[in-house]
Design a protein around this motif. Structure first.
Motif, PDB file in Angstrom:
ATOM      1  N   ASN A  71      -7.253  13.317  -1.659  1.00 45.62           N
ATOM      2  CA  ASN A  71      -7.883  11.996  -1.599  1.00 45.62           C
ATOM      3  C   ASN A  71      -8.763  11.730  -2.807  1.00 45.62           C
ATOM      4  OD1 ASN A  71      -6.809  11.049   0.734  1.00 45.62           O
ATOM      5  ND2 ASN A  71      -8.396  11.975   2.032  1.00 45.62           N
ATOM      6  N   ASN A 106      -6.763  11.487  -6.032  1.00 44.61           N
ATOM      7  CA  ASN A 106      -6.056  10.218  -6.064  1.00 44.61           C
ATOM      8  C   ASN A 106      -7.006   9.088  -6.444  1.00 44.61           C
ATOM      9  OD1 ASN A 106      -3.458   9.247  -5.699  1.00 44.61           O
ATOM     10  ND2 ASN A 106      -3.969   8.353  -3.712  1.00 44.61           N
ATOM     11  N   HIS A 107      -8.233   9.240  -6.064  1.00 43.08           N
ATOM     12  CA  HIS A 107      -9.244   8.249  -6.398  1.00 43.08           C
ATOM     13  C   HIS A 107      -9.579   8.304  -7.888  1.00 43.08           C
ATOM     14  CE1 HIS A 107     -12.520   5.555  -6.096  1.00 43.08           C
ATOM     15  NE2 HIS A 107     -13.455   6.467  -6.229  1.00 43.08           N
ATOM     16  N   LEU A 165      -7.397   9.080 -10.155  1.00 48.35           N
ATOM     17  CA  LEU A 165      -6.217   8.611 -10.889  1.00 48.35           C
ATOM     18  C   LEU A 165      -6.038   7.106 -10.719  1.00 48.35           C
ATOM     19  CD1 LEU A 165      -3.836  11.498  -9.822  1.00 48.35           C
ATOM     20  CD2 LEU A 165      -4.846  11.175 -12.097  1.00 48.35           C
ATOM     21  N   ASN A 221      -4.125   4.727  -9.100  1.00 51.03           N
ATOM     22  CA  ASN A 221      -3.206   4.989  -7.996  1.00 51.03           C
ATOM     23  C   ASN A 221      -2.036   4.021  -7.901  1.00 51.03           C
ATOM     24  OD1 ASN A 221      -4.667   2.923  -6.875  1.00 51.03           O
ATOM     25  ND2 ASN A 221      -5.916   4.308  -5.654  1.00 51.03           N
ATOM     26  N   ARG A 222      -1.929   3.128  -8.879  1.00 46.79           N
ATOM     27  CA  ARG A 222      -0.706   2.321  -8.933  1.00 46.79           C
ATOM     28  C   ARG A 222       0.470   3.145  -9.452  1.00 46.79           C
ATOM     29  NH1 ARG A 222      -3.474  -2.678 -12.026  1.00 46.79           N
ATOM     30  NH2 ARG A 222      -4.067  -0.905 -13.326  1.00 46.79           N
ATOM     31  N   THR A 257       0.813   6.484  -8.636  1.00 45.89           N
ATOM     32  CA  THR A 257       0.751   7.737  -7.882  1.00 45.89           C
ATOM     33  C   THR A 257       1.359   7.528  -6.507  1.00 45.89           C
ATOM     34  OG1 THR A 257      -1.404   8.000  -8.921  1.00 45.89           O
ATOM     35  CG2 THR A 257      -0.859   9.568  -7.215  1.00 45.89           C
ATOM     36  N   ARG A 268       5.441   8.387 -13.288  1.00 42.44           N
ATOM     37  CA  ARG A 268       4.650   8.437 -12.064  1.00 42.44           C
ATOM     38  C   ARG A 268       4.285   9.872 -11.673  1.00 42.44           C
ATOM     39  NH1 ARG A 268       4.551   3.638  -9.157  1.00 42.44           N
ATOM     40  NH2 ARG A 268       4.068   4.759  -7.250  1.00 42.44           N
ATOM     41  N   ILE A 290      -9.457  -2.276  -5.690  1.00 47.26           N
ATOM     42  CA  ILE A 290      -8.450  -1.468  -4.989  1.00 47.26           C
ATOM     43  C   ILE A 290      -8.936  -0.021  -4.904  1.00 47.26           C
ATOM     44  CG2 ILE A 290      -6.104  -0.519  -5.194  1.00 47.26           C
ATOM     45  CD1 ILE A 290      -5.244  -3.247  -6.320  1.00 47.26           C
ATOM     46  N   HIS A 291      -9.490   0.444  -6.001  1.00 40.43           N
ATOM     47  CA  HIS A 291     -10.009   1.814  -6.016  1.00 40.43           C
ATOM     48  C   HIS A 291     -11.082   2.025  -4.968  1.00 40.43           C
ATOM     49  CE1 HIS A 291      -9.229   5.063  -8.958  1.00 40.43           C
ATOM     50  NE2 HIS A 291      -8.240   4.239  -9.220  1.00 40.43           N
ATOM     51  N   THR A 313      -9.204   2.268  -1.625  1.00 39.37           N
ATOM     52  CA  THR A 313      -8.417   3.486  -1.401  1.00 39.37           C
ATOM     53  C   THR A 313      -9.293   4.731  -1.345  1.00 39.37           C
ATOM     54  OG1 THR A 313      -7.958   3.685  -3.775  1.00 39.37           O
ATOM     55  CG2 THR A 313      -6.325   2.542  -2.436  1.00 39.37           C
ATOM     56  N   ALA A 314     -10.459   4.656  -1.968  1.00 35.10           N
ATOM     57  CA  ALA A 314     -11.360   5.815  -1.921  1.00 35.10           C
ATOM     58  C   ALA A 314     -11.700   6.171  -0.479  1.00 35.10           C
ATOM     59  CB  ALA A 314     -12.634   5.535  -2.699  1.00 35.10           C
ATOM     60  N   LEU A 346      -9.619   5.832   2.022  1.00 30.74           N
ATOM     61  CA  LEU A 346      -8.418   6.075   2.821  1.00 30.74           C
ATOM     62  C   LEU A 346      -7.871   7.463   2.600  1.00 30.74           C
ATOM     63  CD1 LEU A 346      -6.565   2.705   2.099  1.00 30.74           C
ATOM     64  CD2 LEU A 346      -8.034   3.266   4.058  1.00 30.74           C
ATOM     65  N   VAL A 368      -0.088   2.117  -3.117  1.00 29.73           N
ATOM     66  CA  VAL A 368      -0.408   0.938  -3.925  1.00 29.73           C
ATOM     67  C   VAL A 368       0.860   0.498  -4.651  1.00 29.73           C
ATOM     68  CG1 VAL A 368      -1.799   0.008  -5.808  1.00 29.73           C
ATOM     69  CG2 VAL A 368      -2.771   1.741  -4.272  1.00 29.73           C
ATOM     70  N   ASP A 389      -1.004  -4.817  -5.688  1.00 25.75           N
ATOM     71  CA  ASP A 389      -1.754  -5.232  -6.867  1.00 25.75           C
ATOM     72  C   ASP A 389      -0.914  -6.333  -7.517  1.00 25.75           C
ATOM     73  OD1 ASP A 389      -2.989  -5.512  -9.274  1.00 25.75           O
ATOM     74  OD2 ASP A 389      -3.002  -3.376  -9.766  1.00 25.75           O
TER      75      ASP A 389
END
Lengths: 475, 475
Positions: free
Chosen positions: A42, A45-46, A48, A50-51, A53, A82, B294-295, B298-299, B301, B308, B341
């Motif tokens: 998690n 991913n934050h 990075l 994340n579009r 990933t 990706r 968005i970040h 998602t942070a 989640l 995304v 996005d």
């Protein structure tokens, strides 16, 4: 490097990856339970973008269960540019199935061989692989699980599975060691992560990922699959006997055709009932009659049961993924029949001869083809490979006839004429293909097609024989 | 026209279709049981070049059941150049569900409306639709079923379903009439096929298909979705109040952010537990801060739960299919969260303003967007649409700041500057979008983003509110 610097460098490396679209990255975490895997993923991913990933940690769907095992991972391979993050992934399947004795020791070894083949194939196609094993001592694991369970915000992370895996700590430790040793490769290295707090764990995972992105490992050297020892009955164009049989008259042909099709219809229904997937690959010389033969086969089938895949130029989505993906995505579900009008053999035939694939690529393809076919067989499928052959003079006659017939002219292209110029190169490539890929369960049938009627009957006969052989087996 | 002529003309028409790749064709057969549907499809498929044909007649998989109803048909829409043949398809679902009272009269009417919308959307995007209803009298049906049952080679075709449908002959007849009347359109005509022997049936189906391919029906006229009556609370850039709040200091921001994220984490777990799919669409001015927002979402989640989707230029596989396919294919499974996005609104924003979509296309898109969103809602999903707005001066400041900061420079493109030149056109298009698509369950939230911190908190707040509203409902 502090955590902010690391973060920016990771992002830079990722944006370069996305911009260049030359490589994909797979980061896989597996290992003991209660080692912050979810939390680290998690937070990573934050960090990075994340579009670009994707994270995978789901069990198989019914569509996945009804296809050969590796289909579920092939469909999740990230596109070039990706990053795909897997929690447990194919290692979790092997690890826990072995720990719970759902895989025998032999089946476990087979699975490890499949993993090696899968990863080598990805790596050769530009997928950077990084595999992390999360360690924790048994006592520390118990303490951590108890701690999680007492925290209302995190108690949901601990279920029956976690305690069961704790109970099997020693077993998982031992299997994990074998797993890592047997699947470690320069192009697919393992790193062990001793248990630390999530922040430190994250930094270590981030560093490992950065190193892998900044200095991707060498792809594996292309190794040519070894020739099967004196496989018996390998077909060969050079050796093909020119047995001349009398032409079949139309009435006799029709009768035999109807008989072969009725037999095929019954076999196909049984295949559906027993949920056996069937793949029929048609290769052959241009104008040998692939289309007509496919038609005679499909005429006997229920249209709901089969699909014909014509393999032409790849789409851009296909080009963004490793070579094998285009074929994996077309594997039939259980009980269904996929007919390939040209196939994965293109790489060692036209792509080889015309120089569209490098030597390393087509050499490597032999191994990849082998694994692809073995997967279908291991899943209980039937694989029927047909090569429809004509001689050079007969091809010329057919090309000329096509050019002269308005409703057949569309079948003849400039490419056909070009291919014909390299006839001898093709013949050599074809014979080598036979020698390397005529293997048990994946035998080639060489069909002499100078007489179209006999050829079509022979195709039907071969398909029927192979289906009946499979249906006669108990499984 | 005799059967051979018909066959050649069909093949010609199909090859032209495959060559030109401008249209796809859907042939759908539904109607009474025991009317040779399967046999006719098999024989028709044998007439056609089956490398460009696909036949669909399967029940839904688990992946399909865990997504909005139409997902299963969207994924089966044929590419341009191909023919898709459906036995029963979406009409069978409606017909038999209504006959067996699994659909109420009202739900049946809703389904018919969805069918009309689905077919209009396909037709407008170049899919030729041909729908055939196979008729048979009750007495004749009984005779035919009994006959089939006595023939060992065909008895497998008759199961419980067929007799049950025979028992409901009158009901199916009546529902079928409504079905046809309510879904008949110039671009999606119905034809009735009275029961005949298979050969004659085949000829009639072939003729109908040929006619449809040779003279495709007119696509439906683009109709602009009517404006909702005085929808309350429609956001508007023009009317947006420039309420100036004091800047939030960093400590206060961090605390509120952590609080909003903790709340979101809990909501997301509940969403997963209750298997509710969630779609969050981010639209907004360039440089308004979509990526950062968005970040922040998602942070909170679990990386395994969300994905995304960055909507950029379509792939060539996407271009070969109707416009909506790219969004349908990305709908999340139950319990999962998809963040877009940029989104399907691109068609009425950038594509409209830059002239990338014709007026007919973007006008039509309003209806298509409406149906797409309604499907998600009908499946029990949550749809959250956020528009992140900044004013023109603030945008200039951010562009200049990006240009001056090395690690942000990649975010600024020539396109951003070009779009800026048409600021007023964009503002009008955006306000029209709000007016037309701010509907119950699909409301827009306009987020003022001149202050980034407040904007991010507002996004989290809005997402939480919408999830909590859904979770508070019993279903």
């Amino acid at each position: 490097m502090n955590s902010d610097t690391l973060r920016y460098r990771l992002l830079d490396a990722q944006l370069a990856l996305a911009r260049e679209k030359r490589r994909a990255v797979i980061l896989l975490l597996t290992g003991h339970a209660a080692t912050h895997k979810g939390q680290v993923v998690n937070r990573l991913n934050h960090w990075l973008e994340n579009r670009h990933t994707e994270v995978h940690a789901l069990g198989p769907s019914s569509e996945e269960q009804s296809r050969p095992y590796w289909w579920r991972y092939w469909r999740r391979v990230p596109d070039r540019g990706r990053i795909g993050i897997f929690i447990h992934g194919w290692y979790g399947d092997a690890l826990f199935a072995r720990a719970e004795r759902r895989l025998s020791p032999g089946a476990f070894q087979d699975r490890l061989a499949e993993i090696r083949a899968f990863e080598a194939e990805l790596a050769a196609e530009g997928v950077v692989l990084l595999k992390l094993w999360t360690d924790i001592g048994r006592r520390e694991q118990r303490r951590h699980l108890a701690e999680l369970q007492q925290d209302p915000a995190r108690a949901w992370q601990v279920g029956v599975n976690e305690w069961q895996r704790h109970g099997q700590h020693a077993v998982i430790e031992a299997i994990g060691r074998t797993l890592r040793e047997d699947t470690r490769a320069p192009h697919a290295p393992w790193q062990r992560l001793p248990f630390r707090d999530p922040g430190e764990q994250l930094t270590r995972v981030g560093r490992a990922l950065l190193a892998a992105m900044e200095k991707p490992p060498e792809p594996p050297a292309a190794t040519l699959a070894t020739l099967p020892d004196e496989a018996s009955g390998v077909p060969s164009l050079g050796r093909a006997s020119a047995a001349v049989e009398a032409r079949l008259d139309k009435a006799a042909y029709r009768e035999r055709l109807a008989h072969g099709q009725a037999r095929l219809a019954a076999n196909a229904r049984e295949v559906a009932r027993r949920r056996i997937p069937v793949v029929i690959a048609f290769e052959g010389h241009d104008a040998a009659g692939k289309g007509g033969s496919i038609h005679r086969v499909t005429a006997a089938l229920d249209a709901r049961q089969y699909r014909v895949h014509r393999i032409g130029a790849p789409s851009d989505e296909e080009l963004a993924l490793p070579w094998g993906w285009r074929f994996w995505r077309r594997l039939p579900a259980d009980g269904r029949i996929a007919l390939f009008d040209r196939s994965w053999y293109g790489r060692v035939l036209v792509e080889r001869v015309e120089g569209l694939a490098s030597e390393a690529e087509w050499r490597r393809a032999y191994g990849e083809i082998h694994h692809f076919e073995q997967q279908l067989l291991a899943h209980g499928g039937v694989l029927i490979k047909l090569f429809l052959a004509i001689d050079k003079d007969e091809q010329l006659r057919r090309f000329e006839a096509r050019a002269a017939t308005p409703h057949k002219r569309h079948k003849l292209t400039d490419e056909d004429w070009r291919n014909r110029e390299r006839w001898d190169d093709y013949q050599r490539a074809i014979d080598e293909m036979f020698a390397r890929t005529h293997l048990p369960g994946a035998e080639w049938s060489l069909i002499a097609c100078d007489d179209k009627r006999r050829a079509r009957l022979a195709v039907l006969e071969r398909v029927n024989e192979r289906l009946e052989a499979r249906l006669a087996s108990a499984v």
